[in-house]
Design a protein around this motif. Structure first.
Motif, PDB file in Angstrom:
ATOM      1  N   ALA A 188      -1.113  10.558  -9.499  1.00 63.47           N
ATOM      2  CA  ALA A 188      -0.836   9.593  -8.441  1.00 63.47           C
ATOM      3  C   ALA A 188       0.371   8.746  -8.828  1.00 63.47           C
ATOM      4  CB  ALA A 188      -2.054   8.701  -8.200  1.00 63.47           C
ATOM      5  N   LEU A 189       1.279   8.622  -7.886  1.00 62.09           N
ATOM      6  CA  LEU A 189       2.488   7.830  -8.100  1.00 62.09           C
ATOM      7  C   LEU A 189       2.549   6.678  -7.121  1.00 62.09           C
ATOM      8  CD1 LEU A 189       5.100  10.720  -8.362  1.00 62.09           C
ATOM      9  CD2 LEU A 189       4.013   9.505 -10.251  1.00 62.09           C
ATOM     10  N   LYS A 190       3.052   5.541  -7.602  1.00 64.40           N
ATOM     11  CA  LYS A 190       3.361   4.411  -6.732  1.00 64.40           C
ATOM     12  C   LYS A 190       4.813   4.590  -6.311  1.00 64.40           C
ATOM     13  CE  LYS A 190       0.318   1.215  -9.140  1.00 64.40           C
ATOM     14  NZ  LYS A 190       0.242  -0.035  -9.908  1.00 64.40           N
ATOM     15  N   TYR A 197      -1.611  12.452   0.381  1.00 63.81           N
ATOM     16  CA  TYR A 197      -2.032  13.387  -0.657  1.00 63.81           C
ATOM     17  C   TYR A 197      -1.439  14.747  -0.326  1.00 63.81           C
ATOM     18  CZ  TYR A 197      -5.159   9.572  -1.701  1.00 63.81           C
ATOM     19  OH  TYR A 197      -5.652   8.340  -2.013  1.00 63.81           O
ATOM     20  N   LEU A 198      -0.725  15.334  -1.304  1.00 63.66           N
ATOM     21  CA  LEU A 198      -0.042  16.598  -1.100  1.00 63.66           C
ATOM     22  C   LEU A 198      -0.517  17.632  -2.109  1.00 63.66           C
ATOM     23  CD1 LEU A 198       2.522  14.170  -1.105  1.00 63.66           C
ATOM     24  CD2 LEU A 198       3.293  15.989   0.387  1.00 63.66           C
ATOM     25  N   LEU A 209       0.478   9.928  -3.374  1.00 64.79           N
ATOM     26  CA  LEU A 209       1.528   8.916  -3.287  1.00 64.79           C
ATOM     27  C   LEU A 209       0.950   7.661  -2.664  1.00 64.79           C
ATOM     28  CD1 LEU A 209       4.435  11.117  -1.834  1.00 64.79           C
ATOM     29  CD2 LEU A 209       3.989  10.571  -4.240  1.00 64.79           C
ATOM     30  N   HIS A 210       1.165   6.527  -3.319  1.00 66.22           N
ATOM     31  CA  HIS A 210       0.672   5.233  -2.844  1.00 66.22           C
ATOM     32  C   HIS A 210       1.864   4.288  -2.740  1.00 66.22           C
ATOM     33  CE1 HIS A 210      -3.269   6.847  -3.627  1.00 66.22           C
ATOM     34  NE2 HIS A 210      -2.981   6.997  -4.909  1.00 66.22           N
ATOM     35  N   GLU A 211       2.110   3.785  -1.542  1.00 69.44           N
ATOM     36  CA  GLU A 211       3.266   2.905  -1.342  1.00 69.44           C
ATOM     37  C   GLU A 211       3.017   1.530  -1.947  1.00 69.44           C
ATOM     38  OE1 GLU A 211       6.225   2.935   2.147  1.00 69.44           O
ATOM     39  OE2 GLU A 211       4.730   1.407   2.660  1.00 69.44           O
ATOM     40  N   LEU A 212       4.030   1.042  -2.658  1.00 72.33           N
ATOM     41  CA  LEU A 212       3.965  -0.309  -3.212  1.00 72.33           C
ATOM     42  C   LEU A 212       3.965  -1.327  -2.072  1.00 72.33           C
ATOM     43  CD1 LEU A 212       6.596   0.149  -6.031  1.00 72.33           C
ATOM     44  CD2 LEU A 212       4.203  -0.462  -6.399  1.00 72.33           C
TER      45      LEU A 212
END
Length: 88
Positions: A14-16, A45-46, A55-58
């Motif tokens: 998981a990335l911010k 989610y990919l 992917l999580h948006e800041l």
């Protein structure tokens, strides 16, 4: 060695990210990943079929400097929840 602990591999990373739309476009159009779940406008989610990415948006106003993305967490595939509790 991982089998001793009940780990079977990495489930996802998981990335911010600063810009969820731009990041989603990159992973879809450049790397060929497909969206498997998009619960809201700030999370996606990919998957490549075998590799999974969240992917999580800041939040607005939070700077991810110096990089445009940050590691949020790793998700592991485990043998069982009971094995995880044994290791706590």
């Amino acid at each position: 060695m991982l089998a001793i602990y009940g780990l079977r591999g990495i489930r996802h990373i998981a990335l911010k990210v600063k810009d969820i739309k731009r990041s989603k476009d990159f992973y879809q159009k450049i790397l060929g990943m497909e969206v498997v779940w998009e619960p809201d406008q700030k999370n996606v989610y990919l998957s490549s079929g075998c590799d999974n990415l969240a992917l999580h948006e800041l939040p607005q106003g939070v700077d991810s400097a110096p990089a445009q993305q940050q590691l949020d967490h790793f998700g592991f595939v485990v043998q069982s929840i009971e094995r995880v509790k044994e290791l706590e």
